[in-house]
Design a protein around this motif. Structure first.
Motif, PDB file in Angstrom:
ATOM      1  N   LEU A   1       0.863  -1.182   0.000  1.00 45.50           N
ATOM      2  CA  LEU A   1       0.000   0.000   0.000  1.00 45.50           C
ATOM      3  C   LEU A   1       0.894   1.226   0.000  1.00 45.50           C
ATOM      4  N   MET A   2       0.424   2.332  -0.578  1.00 46.64           N
ATOM      5  CA  MET A   2       1.159   3.570  -0.411  1.00 46.64           C
ATOM      6  C   MET A   2       0.191   4.719  -0.158  1.00 46.64           C
TER       7      MET A   2
ATOM      8  N   ILE B   1      -7.084  -1.064   0.082  1.00 50.83           N
ATOM      9  CA  ILE B   1      -6.660   0.323   0.288  1.00 50.83           C
ATOM     10  C   ILE B   1      -7.597   1.012   1.270  1.00 50.83           C
ATOM     11  N   PRO B   2      -7.052   1.523   2.374  1.00 53.41           N
ATOM     12  CA  PRO B   2      -7.919   2.294   3.264  1.00 53.41           C
ATOM     13  C   PRO B   2      -8.364   3.564   2.548  1.00 53.41           C
ATOM     14  N   ILE B   3      -9.626   3.635   2.177  1.00 54.92           N
ATOM     15  CA  ILE B   3     -10.128   4.844   1.531  1.00 54.92           C
ATOM     16  C   ILE B   3     -11.474   5.266   2.120  1.00 54.92           C
TER      17      ILE B   3
ATOM     18  N   ALA C   1      -3.022  -4.538 -12.211  1.00 51.68           N
ATOM     19  CA  ALA C   1      -4.384  -4.522 -11.648  1.00 51.68           C
ATOM     20  C   ALA C   1      -4.460  -3.692 -10.376  1.00 51.68           C
ATOM     21  N   TYR C   2      -3.427  -2.881 -10.110  1.00 53.88           N
ATOM     22  CA  TYR C   2      -3.463  -2.046  -8.904  1.00 53.88           C
ATOM     23  C   TYR C   2      -4.573  -0.987  -8.991  1.00 53.88           C
ATOM     24  N   ASN C   3      -4.983  -0.514  -7.853  1.00 53.72           N
ATOM     25  CA  ASN C   3      -5.961   0.564  -7.736  1.00 53.72           C
ATOM     26  C   ASN C   3      -5.285   1.760  -7.083  1.00 53.72           C
ATOM     27  N   ALA C   4      -5.841   2.931  -7.292  1.00 53.48           N
ATOM     28  CA  ALA C   4      -5.381   4.117  -6.569  1.00 53.48           C
ATOM     29  C   ALA C   4      -6.499   5.145  -6.563  1.00 53.48           C
ATOM     30  N   VAL C   5      -6.568   5.896  -5.507  1.00 47.10           N
ATOM     31  CA  VAL C   5      -7.565   6.960  -5.403  1.00 47.10           C
ATOM     32  C   VAL C   5      -6.827   8.261  -5.097  1.00 47.10           C
ATOM     33  N   PHE C   6      -7.017   9.233  -5.966  1.00 47.63           N
ATOM     34  CA  PHE C   6      -6.372  10.531  -5.866  1.00 47.63           C
ATOM     35  C   PHE C   6      -7.425  11.516  -5.382  1.00 47.63           C
ATOM     36  N   VAL C   7      -7.136  12.230  -4.312  1.00 49.58           N
ATOM     37  CA  VAL C   7      -8.111  13.110  -3.683  1.00 49.58           C
ATOM     38  C   VAL C   7      -7.552  14.536  -3.636  1.00 49.58           C
ATOM     39  N   GLU C   8      -8.365  15.493  -4.007  1.00 48.56           N
ATOM     40  CA  GLU C   8      -7.981  16.895  -3.849  1.00 48.56           C
ATOM     41  C   GLU C   8      -8.915  17.521  -2.827  1.00 48.56           C
ATOM     42  N   ALA C   9      -8.329  18.054  -1.756  1.00 46.94           N
ATOM     43  CA  ALA C   9      -9.128  18.693  -0.710  1.00 46.94           C
ATOM     44  C   ALA C   9      -8.588  20.097  -0.480  1.00 46.94           C
ATOM     45  N   THR C  10      -9.452  20.979   0.014  1.00 42.40           N
ATOM     46  CA  THR C  10      -9.071  22.389   0.135  1.00 42.40           C
ATOM     47  C   THR C  10      -7.831  22.572   1.001  1.00 42.40           C
TER      48      THR C  10
ATOM     49  N   GLU D   1      -3.299  17.657  -2.397  1.00 44.90           N
ATOM     50  CA  GLU D   1      -3.418  16.417  -3.157  1.00 44.90           C
ATOM     51  C   GLU D   1      -2.946  15.228  -2.332  1.00 44.90           C
ATOM     52  N   LEU D   2      -3.773  14.199  -2.311  1.00 39.90           N
ATOM     53  CA  LEU D   2      -3.434  12.965  -1.604  1.00 39.90           C
ATOM     54  C   LEU D   2      -3.615  11.806  -2.564  1.00 39.90           C
ATOM     55  N   MET D   3      -2.838  10.734  -2.379  1.00 36.87           N
ATOM     56  CA  MET D   3      -3.124   9.530  -3.157  1.00 36.87           C
ATOM     57  C   MET D   3      -3.005   8.306  -2.271  1.00 36.87           C
ATOM     58  N   PHE D   4      -3.915   7.367  -2.486  1.00 38.15           N
ATOM     59  CA  PHE D   4      -3.963   6.098  -1.765  1.00 38.15           C
ATOM     60  C   PHE D   4      -3.826   4.990  -2.804  1.00 38.15           C
ATOM     61  N   TYR D   5      -2.870   4.103  -2.604  1.00 37.16           N
ATOM     62  CA  TYR D   5      -2.498   3.139  -3.641  1.00 37.16           C
ATOM     63  C   TYR D   5      -2.396   1.734  -3.069  1.00 37.16           C
ATOM     64  N   GLY D   6      -2.835   0.749  -3.803  1.00 39.28           N
ATOM     65  CA  GLY D   6      -2.675  -0.638  -3.345  1.00 39.28           C
ATOM     66  C   GLY D   6      -3.490  -1.604  -4.171  1.00 39.28           C
ATOM     67  N   LYS D   7      -3.689  -2.800  -3.603  1.00 43.50           N
ATOM     68  CA  LYS D   7      -4.424  -3.838  -4.319  1.00 43.50           C
ATOM     69  C   LYS D   7      -5.925  -3.645  -4.104  1.00 43.50           C
TER      70      LYS D   7
END
Lengths: 442, 442
Positions: free
Chosen positions: A306-307, B142-144, B292-301, B305-311
């Protein structure tokens, strides 16, 4: 996204400190009051901000100037929630303990205090059934404390590799992109506001070591304090080291490393917690973390790799983490219950650096004659260190020609690797151990 | 990391379903029982697993075969915690509601059910003061979900860009690295186990749309269901599209996009929630998400920018998320209180795709003669669409020579962009609109 807040219950929020982070927290508490109230289910009333000089004008902080007070001790006794963003060990510790004793939940960004004396605070909070939350203490805006202590708590974390100090990442990234040396790059970082006038806490790895202690404690359910962390900063990293990393398609990063150490049967026998520069292959997700960004790479048995990536410092990013915690502890005060307490049941010993399993990149200046490689290879074999790659380059020609040998090892104990470097420097065919650096993330 | 578990209290855990995820969850519950007990403060006793054919031998699941039952309804009535990993809408919904009605906390990985009818379940859980947790429903390990509903709850999320379907990311990544077409690559993915025999749910974007609905609901404190999500799959993505992306130093990704839409005064007036293929610049962190990895990119005020990456899928990674939730809800049952309930106070409307602000990459085959670019540019201007770049290439020569025009626009409403494409196809100087695709993450 506003909603009416009339007739809602209220929670009393006190703040300790009003520097860069505190100003941002106070501003968000005021400007986002309606949204926060809707998310919590109660208004968050800022009842006071303790600062050293309450009379100082603070035009950037949109609160009633009468809220500033020098009497922190009285303030924390009447709050439901205390936000501690004053930093340092004392008086932060006493104030947090007083707040908890009087039944307040506490949100803190104080990594130094948690890494030095966290268990005292965790125990006090558990005794009084209140929350002690500290998402902002590690990697600023990046949610990593909550994922470690909640999301991954059903899994077994094996290793954490973190870029948790923005200043050092900025410096090393610039050294990589410009080819410049350490001193010159730190000056540039200072001019741009990425490094303090006294950069010691960052470049010597103290800041990263505190975060490593917190991460290791969470990852391994084991108490780890700053003093347990093996720490090497980046002041010795040279332009030549960065260039050597480039030649093996790697970058130099200051890593906070937390990993389980296993005995021969594979049973966890301890944890290694350390901060040091390391070469990271460019193919590794951490290698692409540029500028002052932070990232934490986690390997867990079931979850895999995880990253978590984002901004690790700054007023607004840190405030985002603080306010997330404020909403969480506020919800607990309304709904009952509290978040997770300290989990230290595994109680694994922190092992010496010598027992950590690492890989070395070693660069040697040697004589260019038959038998040199054999002699060098013997030195590795004598210390049970196995070589992964050797690259030899001849420099100059004739009888007196010299060569450069670049060796990357397989995993071995850090003690064996250090002893090998020591032995190499004593060989008559080795002019000099030009440099050595650990390799991680391969 | 084991500890003694004698004399500890116990919580009764029931499981619904024992497929890939269920088998892994059951195995971890058994094999990690001591660690889980130490982390929760109580043993987790597996009291039963509801499956369609309880008599079927399951040698890989290390539990007493007597635990398997076909009577799910009775099972859930006597549990403290119900783990739902059976999937689908019915009977999962009825069983979860029965479990909640009888006072159980529920952990589910059921994205389809939550995206279709989550509010019914959230309301039932809130009424009974029990937890409904679903970290595993979005992006597997991924903790999201927890970061969105807890860590970022003091901040304002502006945009979420997610690669939340591993199958489509695998297919698009392989199309990028091999140059092959869609059909051929899907066959390869099926052979390797990355795509189902019937890949519809993945390649048509249904799976990603359910996850987008869940993420948007959390990000914007607004109810969003699957039916609200604009959905386009990847079946129309050609090798030529992927090549066109390469030429602008981008990759094609299937994105789940959730963003705030603002009125002219900058006030949030709605949310856009959509799933479609898009070109993403290689410099964007999402572009480097391979296989087949996943990632979630988040923009908050405040957080930036944050990104969460993993299986994002698989038995063990999904189990990691399920068990993290099980520990959380188990702790709440012991300590009192519960986790956050649904937050939907903002109640923003989900806007039509036409109102989403996007950018287009458009490839045209045109006549190579003076005035063509002017005519094309006028079509954009008529629809208030501003052009960022134009690249023209002449193909062949002589009177009849043709040219290719590649245009990338600035942000405009999707309706204006679609109307522009329509208008372009009617121009006499335009032979063909060869392809168009949205551009994100620039």
């Amino acid at each position: 996204m506003a909603s009416s807040t009339t007739d809602q219950p209220a929670l009393k929020v006190a703040m300790l400190g009003c520097g860069v982070v505190g100003s941002s927290v106070a501003t968000m508490l005021v400007e986002n009051a309606d949204d926060l109230a809707a998310r919590v289910g109660a208004r968050l009333d800022l009842i006071g901000i303790a600062v050293r000089r309450p009379e100082r004008p603070r035009p950037d902080v949109p609160v009633d100037p009468a809220l500033f007070t020098a009497d922190a001790d009285t303030l924390v006794r009447s709050a439901d929630i205390v936000i501690e963003v004053v930093g340092g060990i004392d008086p932060a510790r006493e104030l947090i303990l007083t707040a908890i004793e009087h039944g307040a939940s506490v949100v803190t960004a104080n990594k130094a205090l948690l890494a030095e004396d966290g268990p005292t605070l965790y125990a006090a909070a558990a005794d009084r059934d209140v929350d002690l939350y500290y998402e902002a203490a590690v990697a600023g805006a990046i949610p990593i404390v909550r994922p470690m202590r909640e999301s991954l708590v059903g899994d077994d974390v094996q290793r954490v590799l973190g870029i948790v100090n923005g200043t050092t990442n900025f410096v090393l990234d610039k050294m990589d992109s410009t080819g410049a040396g350490f001193a010159e790059t730190v000056e540039q970082a200072q001019a741009l506001g990425y490094a303090e006038a006294d950069p010691t806490a960052d470049v010597e790895g103290f800041d990263a070591a505190a975060k490593a202690a917190i991460l290791a404690s969470l990852a391994f359910h084991t108490r780890v304090s700053s003093a347990d962390v093996h720490r090497e900063g980046i002041t010795e990293v040279t332009a030549a080291d960065v260039q050597a990393a480039r030649e093996m398609d790697a970058v130099v990063k200051l890593l906070a490393i937390c990993e389980v150490v296993r005995d021969e049967a594979g049973t966890p026998s301890g944890v290694s917690v350390r901060v040091h520069p390391a070469m990271v292959p460019r193919s590794h997700p951490l290698a692409s973390v540029r500028d002052a960004y932070n990232a934490v790479f986690v390997e867990a048995t079931a979850a895999g790799e995880l990253m978590f990536y984002g901004k690790g410092a700054g007023g607004d990013p840190t405030s985002s983490a603080v306010l997330g915690d404020v909403v969480a502890v506020a919800r607990h005060r309304l709904a009952g219950g509290h978040g997770p307490s300290e989990s230290a049941y595994a109680d694994l010993p922190v092992v010496d650096m010598g027992r950590a399993m690492t890989r070395y990149h070693i660069s040697l200046a040697v004589a260019d004659r038959p038998g040199v490689l054999a002699q060098v290879a013997s030195a590795f074999a004598e210390h049970q260190v196995s070589i992964e790659t050797v690259r030899q380059r001849v420099l100059g020609d004739g009888d007196d020609s010299r060569a450069s040998l670049v060796i990357v090892t397989h995993l071995a104990s850090d003690a064996a690797l250090a002893a090998t470097v020591q032995a190499l420097s004593g060989l008559d065919t080795v002019d000099e151990v030009v440099s050595w650096m650990r390799v991680e993330g391969a």
